[in-house]
Design a protein around this motif. Structure first.
Motif, short mmCIF file in Angstrom:
data_model
loop_
_atom_site.label_atom_id
_atom_site.label_comp_id
_atom_site.label_asym_id
_atom_site.label_seq_id
_atom_site.Cartn_x
_atom_site.Cartn_y
_atom_site.Cartn_z
N ALA A 5 11.11 -12.80 -3.26
CA ALA A 5 9.68 -13.06 -3.03
C ALA A 5 8.92 -11.74 -3.12
O ALA A 5 9.30 -10.76 -2.46
CB ALA A 5 9.47 -13.70 -1.66
N ALA A 6 7.88 -11.72 -3.96
CA ALA A 6 7.13 -10.48 -4.15
C ALA A 6 5.66 -10.83 -4.43
O ALA A 6 5.36 -11.89 -4.98
CB ALA A 6 7.70 -9.70 -5.33
N TYR A 7 4.78 -9.91 -4.07
CA TYR A 7 3.36 -10.12 -4.38
C TYR A 7 3.06 -9.73 -5.81
O TYR A 7 3.34 -8.60 -6.23
CB TYR A 7 2.48 -9.27 -3.45
N THR A 8 2.50 -10.66 -6.58
CA THR A 8 1.92 -10.29 -7.87
C THR A 8 0.45 -9.92 -7.66
O THR A 8 -0.11 -9.14 -8.42
CB THR A 8 2.01 -11.45 -8.89
N ASP A 9 -0.15 -10.48 -6.60
CA ASP A 9 -1.54 -10.11 -6.28
C ASP A 9 -1.67 -9.92 -4.76
O ASP A 9 -1.91 -10.88 -4.01
CB ASP A 9 -2.50 -11.21 -6.75
N PRO A 10 -1.50 -8.67 -4.32
CA PRO A 10 -1.50 -8.42 -2.87
C PRO A 10 -2.86 -8.61 -2.22
O PRO A 10 -2.95 -8.62 -0.99
CB PRO A 10 -1.04 -6.96 -2.76
N THR A 11 -3.92 -8.81 -3.02
CA THR A 11 -5.25 -9.02 -2.42
C THR A 11 -5.38 -10.46 -1.90
O THR A 11 -6.28 -10.78 -1.14
CB THR A 11 -6.40 -8.75 -3.42
N LYS A 12 -4.47 -11.34 -2.37
CA LYS A 12 -4.54 -12.75 -1.93
C LYS A 12 -3.40 -13.03 -0.97
O LYS A 12 -2.28 -13.33 -1.39
CB LYS A 12 -4.43 -13.69 -3.15
N ARG A 13 -3.68 -12.91 0.33
CA ARG A 13 -2.64 -13.04 1.35
C ARG A 13 -1.94 -14.40 1.25
O ARG A 13 -2.59 -15.45 1.26
CB ARG A 13 -3.26 -12.86 2.74
N GLY A 14 -0.63 -14.37 1.12
CA GLY A 14 0.17 -15.59 1.00
C GLY A 14 0.11 -16.17 -0.41
O GLY A 14 1.11 -16.29 -1.09
N VAL A 15 -1.11 -16.45 -0.85
CA VAL A 15 -1.30 -17.13 -2.14
C VAL A 15 -0.82 -16.27 -3.32
O VAL A 15 -0.39 -16.80 -4.35
CB VAL A 15 -2.81 -17.47 -2.32
N GLY A 16 -0.89 -14.95 -3.19
CA GLY A 16 -0.56 -14.06 -4.31
C GLY A 16 0.92 -13.75 -4.45
O GLY A 16 1.30 -12.81 -5.16
N ILE A 17 1.77 -14.56 -3.78
CA ILE A 17 3.22 -14.32 -3.85
C ILE A 17 3.83 -15.12 -5.00
O ILE A 17 3.38 -16.23 -5.30
CB ILE A 17 3.90 -14.72 -2.51
#
Ligand SMILES: Cc1cc2nc3c(=O)[nH]c(=O)nc-3n(C[C@H](O)[C@H](O)[C@H](O)COP(=O)(O)OP(=O)(O)OC[C@H]3O[C@@H](n4cnc5c(N)ncnc54)[C@H](O)[C@@H]3O)c2cc1C
Length: 380
Positions: free
Chosen positions: A169-181
């Motif tokens: 599990a990794a963030y592709t978009d860390p600006t979107k908490r939870g959703v950007g994973i």
């Protein structure tokens, strides 16, 4: 409870019991002593359709349902919770995201070999600084041409040291908490992916648990699970809901093993001129344990059935995990007490179940996190 199981489920229970006694029980002592999972078991279980019994036959599975998986996990836990831990990671966490959301190519390359026991899978969500608060993971995946470059560390990963692939599990978009994973399949041997250490655990010693490091680890973009960036948190939730039901079976199997060992001991141990099972205190404890185990099993299978019917069981799955893991602690404590001083000796098997079962209020969401989920689902 058994009478509510289907004919297929009952036949499956007998078959997996036989397999566990013949093929697993003889391996337990060495696996526990060496902290090593006997990897040959994956193939043997896979060949029988026992490894991932709820997946369709065309994927190499047993063609069963969630209840079938629960039966498998319950029976393996009765024999050895450590080995069961490695198997249930494969039958759930390491395969469900691909089964539910993966591409045909991912299913062909990873899921089918995993279901058959030809590849060992792992699932990496937890990090050294992030456990319960999963949306705060720090691992990043950055697009670079046809690849994603992953940086981060995953902690406490079951099967990590022996895996052929791990779902990360990794963030592709860390600006979107939870959703950007997003979830990525990372193969063993990919440059930048290392098992930095195998962890030395209190219990479940025959499952191998590790810390995994990803350093500028480039994985093909086609290894991302799902078609678009984002949405991985829903995939995580989907996987964890299923896993919490499986945990009910895990706790039930461990509780049953503790009860069986304790009853046998209480019949054999003589004090004040009679077997200790004759003391009302012992009989009351055993009666209470048996009652709790019946409720654990019945509730787990009821929720598994609802899951098989496609119902939303987010709340019930959390309730199963909370109830069975917490009650198990009491059952294990009572089992140890009835064993007296011998229970504290390594030569008596009850200590192993006590050490192993202690884990279950922590993994796949602590009991506190289950309470939070239930309260939220109740609208509190
Ligand atoms: C043997 C083993 C195998 C594991 N296998 C895997 C695996 O294969 N893959 C994987 O990704 N992870 C795995 N885990 C990780 C496991 O899921 C985590 O340990 C678990 O989620 C708890 O996280 P933590 O240990 O960081 O505890 P923390 O999150 O640091 O929690 C510490 C304590 O604080 C409490 N707490 C935290 N937040 C709250 C809150 N909001 N309200 C009230 N109390 C709170 C917790 O309930 C707990 O009691 C494994 C762990 C172990 C020990």
């Amino acid at each position: 409870m058994d009478f509510e199981l289907s004919e297929e489920n009952r036949i499956f229970r007998t078959a997996i019991q036989d397999f566990a006694q013949k093929e697993i029980a003889p391996l337990v002592d060495e696996a526990e002593e060496t902290h090593t999972f006997p990897v040959q078991l994956f193939k043997k279980l896979g060949e029988q359709g026992f490894l991932c019994p709820r997946y369709p036959v065309e994927l190499g599975g047993g063609g069963g349902d969630k209840i079938t998986e629960c039966v498998m996990v319950e029976e393996l836990n009765r024999v050895n919770p450590g080995i069961a831990a490695a198997v249930m990671a494969q039958s759930g966490l390491a395969t469900q995201p691909i089964y539910r959301f993966g591409s045909e190519e991912q299913k062909e390359k990873f899921l089918i070999p995993a279901v058959k026991g030809e590849k060992i899978g792992a699932f990496g969500l937890t990090e050294p600084n992030v456990g319960s608060d999963a949306a705060s993971i720090q691992t990043r995946a950055v697009r670079d041409g046809d690849s994603y470059v992953i940086n981060g560390t995953k902690m406490f990963i079951t099967n990590g040291p022996i895996c052929d692939y791990v779902i990360v599990a990794a963030y592709t978009d860390p600006t979107k908490r939870g959703v950007g994973i997003n979830l990525f399949i990372v193969e063993k041997g990919t440059p930048g992916f290392t098992v930095s250490r195998k962890l030395n655990k209190v219990g479940n010693r025959s499952a191998e648990t590790g810390e995994l490091v990803f350093e500028d680890c480039a994985v093909p973009a086609k290894n991302m699970i799902g078609e678009k960036e984002g949405g991985g948190f829903d995939q995580l939730s989907d996987t964890l809901i299923s896993g919490r039901i499986t945990y009910g079976a895990r706790c039930t199997g461990t509780a049953q093993a503790a009860y069986d060992l304790t009853t046998q001991y209480a019949k054999e141990r003589v004090q004040f001129g009679q077997p200790i099972v004759k003391f009302q205190n012992t009989r009351f404890k055993l009666a209470e344990m048996a009652t709790h185990i019946d409720v654990m099993r019945t509730y787990t299978y009821q929720v598994a059935r609802k899951y098989d019917q496609g119902k939303n069981v987010r709340k019930e799955a959390a309730m199963v995990k909370l109830f069975t893991a917490d009650i198990l602690q009491k059952i294990l404590a009572q089992s140890m007490q009835i064993h007296g001083g011998y229970g504290y000796m390594m030569e008596y098997p009850i200590q192993r179940f006590w050490r192993d079962g202690r884990l279950y209020t922590v993994t796949e969401g602590t009991s506190e996190i289950q309470r939070l989920i239930i309260a939220k689902e109740l609208g509190l």
